[in-house]
Write a protein that holds these residues in place. Structure first.
Motif, PDB file in Angstrom:
ATOM      1  N   PHE B 281     -28.205 119.425  52.077  1.00  0.00           N
ATOM      2  CA  PHE B 281     -29.418 119.498  53.095  1.00  0.00           C
ATOM      3  C   PHE B 281     -28.907 120.858  54.432  1.00  0.00           C
ATOM      4  N   ILE B 282     -29.398 121.055  55.221  1.00  0.00           N
ATOM      5  CA  ILE B 282     -29.819 122.560  55.302  1.00  0.00           C
ATOM      6  C   ILE B 282     -30.899 122.221  56.500  1.00  0.00           C
ATOM      7  N   SER B 283     -30.521 122.113  57.688  1.00  0.00           N
ATOM      8  CA  SER B 283     -31.480 122.572  58.867  1.00  0.00           C
ATOM      9  C   SER B 283     -32.555 124.085  58.130  1.00  0.00           C
ATOM     10  N   SER B 284     -33.686 124.440  58.821  1.00  0.00           N
ATOM     11  CA  SER B 284     -34.219 125.715  59.325  1.00  0.00           C
ATOM     12  C   SER B 284     -33.335 126.980  59.982  1.00  0.00           C
ATOM     13  N   THR B 287     -30.219 127.176  58.400  1.00  0.00           N
ATOM     14  CA  THR B 287     -30.268 128.701  57.333  1.00  0.00           C
ATOM     15  C   THR B 287     -30.216 129.675  58.214  1.00  0.00           C
ATOM     16  N   SER B 333     -38.820 115.803  57.531  1.00  0.00           N
ATOM     17  CA  SER B 333     -37.992 116.645  58.040  1.00  0.00           C
ATOM     18  C   SER B 333     -36.644 116.533  56.986  1.00  0.00           C
ATOM     19  N   THR B 334     -36.231 115.219  56.532  1.00  0.00           N
ATOM     20  CA  THR B 334     -35.123 115.232  56.178  1.00  0.00           C
ATOM     21  C   THR B 334     -34.827 116.225  54.810  1.00  0.00           C
ATOM     22  N   ARG B 336     -37.562 118.264  54.101  1.00  0.00           N
ATOM     23  CA  ARG B 336     -37.347 119.773  54.647  1.00  0.00           C
ATOM     24  C   ARG B 336     -35.840 120.195  54.129  1.00  0.00           C
ATOM     25  N   ASP B 337     -34.790 119.384  54.374  1.00  0.00           N
ATOM     26  CA  ASP B 337     -33.741 120.077  54.791  1.00  0.00           C
ATOM     27  C   ASP B 337     -32.841 119.738  53.739  1.00  0.00           C
ATOM     28  N   TYR B 338     -33.456 119.412  52.597  1.00  0.00           N
ATOM     29  CA  TYR B 338     -33.276 118.750  51.125  1.00  0.00           C
ATOM     30  C   TYR B 338     -33.928 119.842  50.251  1.00  0.00           C
ATOM     31  N   ARG B 340     -35.038 122.594  51.047  1.00  0.00           N
ATOM     32  CA  ARG B 340     -34.149 123.818  51.780  1.00  0.00           C
ATOM     33  C   ARG B 340     -32.901 124.355  51.027  1.00  0.00           C
TER      34      ARG B 340
END
Lengths: 354, 354
Positions: B281-284, B287, B333-334, B336-338, B340
């Motif tokens: 899991f990582i936020s933009s 990243t 949002s979660t 997306r983090d996955y 991403r």
């Protein structure tokens, strides 16, 4: 009996990664505090008395079956790096490693048994077993203790039992402990409840390196506090019962993590492996924290291609004096962080970030 | 002219990673604010007037050579995801993306030129160029502006110049900017000196997504503030001079890092790559921070087997609406983090942690 190099690439007993519940219980340990009748306690001995005692103890210990082809070192044989090395392998204590006065240590070839001579007590006899095996450790140490008693007269009081330098050890002189890896209880924040319950049961919780060390990397050493007024079987049985309960708690916590927090858990596990595979500089504290998560990942089947035994080996090899022994030179703290990172990258190269 | 899908897998001009100093200057941008004579400013237009203006602008823009085979979208053609997507590609502004009233946008096939219709001004004409190429961008936009002027009467005052909705744009209506990647100035803590100096020169510093966004991932957009009392050549020349100086400063800071802080720098670079290759899991934001370090690693030759163009593509593809367009569904949002993290692991699989 030569210097310490043969130990460097052998596997520590306490990290063998085998035996009952070895995914949670790293090792089981017994130690007996013994003093030799007719001598003052360690800290009151004159120089010549220390030497006499070491000779006496040495000749007794060397006769024991467990120490055949073992190692015997005196203060003069050991550099401070050597002592740190033995400490990292859990073969001597902090107190023994920092002793200014005479001291000696005897190790069995397989590192299962050791006898510290002139620690706080004249003799500190220790047996380590991989996994959850307090009974096995007790059988070994009891036999060794009887053997040694055949060659030395222990200071023993008919009512009090074995006499020791510190009153907290009088009686059985026995400390039994288990080192547990409890990442799930830490992550689910249940560990404090466990620690509080232990206090009420008169059990002590310490870090990976025993008395005076803080728990780190989710490793906890649990041991009995009482030595007087209880017999050895009672001590072992009560510790065993508590450890069994904690194992159960940790298992339940792991299940909760795997069902309710699977995603977050796996993220943490893979990131820990990623950091170990990527870093150019890394402290032993950071490494231990990451290795703990990677160990959990291996136990839960998240990470493939890495054995518990291999991981356990990393735990010991990344310690400061092990790194220096491997490099054959003294290393500054920064140099150690560099060598540690290089070592980890090499060792984990084949483990893939899936 | 259809929907936005053809854009998804084409490369944004501003991230092409080519042109002068493209290791430091990601892109150069020009925009002209223009209004059509005989209409009120955007925010005062009645519904039917808006429609009339869009028709007029559309027919003018479609005649321009740059927009042959381009795209034309009106408010009704664009979902909020589409608008976010265009914003992430720097083809429309925050203000335009969040417009409630009528709006339209025209894009050239290669994304070099775009015209926002009914933004704060009737027309916001934009040209993007990869690397440090303000003159190239100016030539293109000047030609386009002249072409458009052949089909529309601009609101123009003989003394003031082009009239705009906000007084800060009156005159030339020109904003010229460059997006710079300045990791070394940030790491050596010299960036604040640079930003203070810019303020004195009346230049603005913004984040990657322009007005109202904070610099992140070591990306800074520098632009002129003045539009009145200076001509276009002066604006471009003065911005060029300053950017050239900042490029020099960044180069010197990189050299300092490589000589005096090489070890620490490489540790940060490899750990950033490790995190991108490992995370689940990582936020933009995280990243972008890591990609910035990896980009520096590629520029300095620390990391091999990864091109600047490929990295630039990652910068855009990890943005929220790009991820959603790729997955063909709305993502929390979660999620997306996955997605991403999964995307990054896939894309960086072949880049080795040496």
């Amino acid at each position: 009996m030569s210097d310490l190099d043969p130990l460097l690439h052998s596997r520590c007993e306490w990290l063998r990664g085998e035996g009952e519940a070895s995914d949670i219980v790293m090792s089981s340990r017994m130690r007996l505090a013994r003093n030799i009748a007719g001598f003052l306690f360690t800290h009151h001995l004159a120089k010549d008395e220390s030497e006499e005692l070491i000779d006496l103890a040495e000749s007794a210990v060397k006769k024991a079956a467990l120490f055949k082809e073992g190692f015997f070192f005196e203060q003069k044989d050991l550099s401070s790096l050597d002592k740190q090395f033995l400490l990292e392998r859990h073969l001597i204590s902090h107190e023994h490693a920092s002793a200014k006065q005479d001291m000696a240590v005897c190790l069995s070839r397989d590192e299962v048994a050791s006898v510290m001579i002139l620690e706080e007590d004249h003799l500190r006899i220790q047996v380590l077993q991989s996994g959850f095996n307090l009974r096995g450790a007790w059988e070994l140490i009891d036999r060794l203790d009887s053997e040694l008693a055949g060659h030395m007269a222990y200071a023993y009081h008919p009512t009090l039992g074995f006499l020791t330098a510190c009153p907290t050890n009088v009686g059985t002189g026995l400390r039994a402990s288990c080192m547990l890896h409890l990442p799930a209880l830490v992550m689910t924040k249940q560990i404090n409840k466990v620690l509080q319950a232990l206090q009420k049961l008169n059990l002590a919780a310490r870090g990976m390196y025993g008395e005076g060390t803080q728990p780190s990397g989710n490793f906890f050493q649990f041991s009995n506090q009482m030595t007087l007024g209880v017999n050895e079987a009672e001590i072992i049985e009560s510790l065993e019962r508590v450890i069994r309960q904690i194992i159960q708690n940790e298992k339940e916590a792991r299940e909760i993590l795997q069902t309710k927090k699977k995603d977050k858990l796996e993220d943490q596990i893979w990131r820990a492996l990623g950091a170990l595979k990527a870093a150019r500089f890394i402290s032993s504290r950071e490494t231990t924290t990451h290795l703990s998560l990677v160990r959990l990942g291996v136990d839960l089947g998240v990470i493939q291609g890495l054995s518990a035994a291999k991981l356990n080996e990393l735990f010991i090899m990344i310690q400061p004096s092990h790194l220096q022994k491997c490099s054959n030179r003294a290393l500054s703290s920064t140099d150690r962080d560099y060598e540690r990172a290089a070592f980890l990258r090499r060792e984990l190269k084949s483990v893939e970030l899936l």
